[in-house]
Design an enzyme around this catalytic site. Structure first.
Site, short mmCIF file in Angstrom:
data_model
loop_
_atom_site.label_atom_id
_atom_site.label_comp_id
_atom_site.label_asym_id
_atom_site.label_seq_id
_atom_site.Cartn_x
_atom_site.Cartn_y
_atom_site.Cartn_z
N PRO A 229 0.81 -1.22 0.00
CA PRO A 229 0.00 0.00 0.00
C PRO A 229 0.85 1.26 0.00
O PRO A 229 2.00 1.26 0.41
CB PRO A 229 -0.80 -0.11 1.31
CG PRO A 229 0.09 -0.91 2.21
CD PRO A 229 0.81 -1.89 1.30
N HIS A 230 0.26 2.32 -0.48
CA HIS A 230 0.84 3.66 -0.36
C HIS A 230 1.09 3.95 1.12
O HIS A 230 0.35 3.47 1.99
CB HIS A 230 -0.15 4.68 -0.95
CG HIS A 230 0.40 6.05 -1.14
ND1 HIS A 230 0.56 6.93 -0.10
CD2 HIS A 230 0.79 6.69 -2.26
CE1 HIS A 230 1.03 8.07 -0.58
NE2 HIS A 230 1.19 7.96 -1.89
#
Length: 352
Positions: A229-230
């Site tokens: 994920p970011h």
């Protein structure tokens, strides 16, 4: 007080500002007025009890700071994903090959383009302005969606999914796109995201390879971000997992961000919520337990994060400020769930 409610036409300027603040890679919130007006109109229809629930609906809500009247964040539910526009994901799977002559068995991870999530309900578009990223507020934004599902279960599908933004560097560069998407499309990451947001994903089926993509043939920097994920989405992923969502090998086509899924009946905030009558008193002690409380009114939906106390009958006691903010009617019902204080320090999530 902070209140979550459906978006409306007068929110357009604030929503455009939020789009610009979100940055790159969030397909559901492009900085485009026409796209926002379409989303606002679709949400107004979804929150209209006089209209039957469509196969695909957009329930787009905003976090309003009632002290200023401005929007501090966003959160949304999308039903029937992929029914109007194809919804593509990569599915990570394993191919096994063997050679009896060499006495070798090899397992290889591959990416396949799939439409497995077609028809699902998706939660997404969660964003909180930096100045409001305080303990509990991100959790409020995230869990309010599940309270809505508990209020109106007939409007949502059995399978609920969430797509998390994939990892990008400080310049908004996606290693997966640069090494996998760009060679086939010849456009930059953000151009691809904008095209998908504004024109749909037909270009994906037109140009993307139809055969499995061997992960170990990709450059290492691309392999490393598949399912990652970011940085700003990590808290949101943490909260979703606490709700019962699981990663089952699906990742975003553009940036490789993870997708997670759960059965609606198994989502913690759906299972643990309660509907009851309420009592109103002038005020409650500052030390009171905090609750997410909804007014259970689709046409004028409101969710507040407010103090509460349960009486001997299991009904909730609220104060006058909460009564007014939720725009309740005497003798009505509310749905509530206690805030998980132990997770509050994890709850200042941003875009997901």
């Amino acid at each position: 007080m902070l209140i979550i409610r459906p978006c409306k036409e007068s929110d357009l300027d604030d929503l455009m500002n939020i789009s610009r603040a979100v940055g790159k890679g969030m397909t559901s919130m492009p900085a485009d007025e026409a796209a926002w007006q379409e989303k606002i109109s679709a949400s107004a229809q979804a929150f209209n009890s006089a209209l039957p629930a469509a196969d695909s609906n957009t329930y787009f809500m905003v976090l309003e700071d009632t002290a200023t009247g401005h929007i501090a964040g966003t959160t949304a539910i999308y039903t029937g994903v992929g029914l109007k526009r194809p919804f593509y994901s990569y599915k990570i799977s394993t191919l096994v090959s063997s050679s009896s002559d060499l006495d070798i068995i090899r397992k290889t991870k591959v990416l396949n383009i799939v439409n497995d999530y077609t028809g699902s309900t998706e939660v997404g578009s969660i964003y909180l302005l930096p100045e409001y990223r305080k303990p509990g507020v991100g959790q409020f934004l995230s869990r309010a969606r599940f309270l809505a599902m508990a209020d109106f279960p007939e409007r949502f599908g059995d399978q609920v999914i969430a797509e998390l933004r994939g990892w990008q560097d400080e310049n908004g560069r996606s290693p997966l796109w640069d090494n996998l998407g760009k060679p086939f499309f010849g456009i930059e990451f953000q151009d691809a995201v904008n095209t998908a947001a504004l024109k749909g994903s037909q270009f994906i089926s037109d140009l993307m390879p139809k055969y499995p993509i061997y992960i170990n043939l990709l450059p290492q920097e691309a392999q490393d971000v598949i399912g990652k994920p970011h940085d700003s989405s990590a808290p949101a992923l943490y909260m979703l997992k606490k709700e019962g969502f699981q990663f089952t090998g699906y990742v975003d086509l553009f940036d490789g961000g993870p997708s997670v899924q759960a059965d609606i009946k198994e989502i913690r905030s759906v299972k643990d919520s309660n509907s009851s009558h309420f009592q109103v008193i002038d005020s409650l002690p500052a030390s009171s337990q905090m609750y997410l409380i909804s007014n259970e009114n689709l046409d004028n939906y409101r969710v507040a994060l407010a103090p509460g106390k349960l009486n001997e009958n299991g009904d909730i006691i609220i104060d006058q400020a909460t009564f007014r903010t939720l725009q309740l009617a005497v003798g009505g019902l509310v749905r509530f769930i206690p805030m998980n204080q132990s997770a509050a320090h994890k709850s200042h999530a941003t875009a997901a």
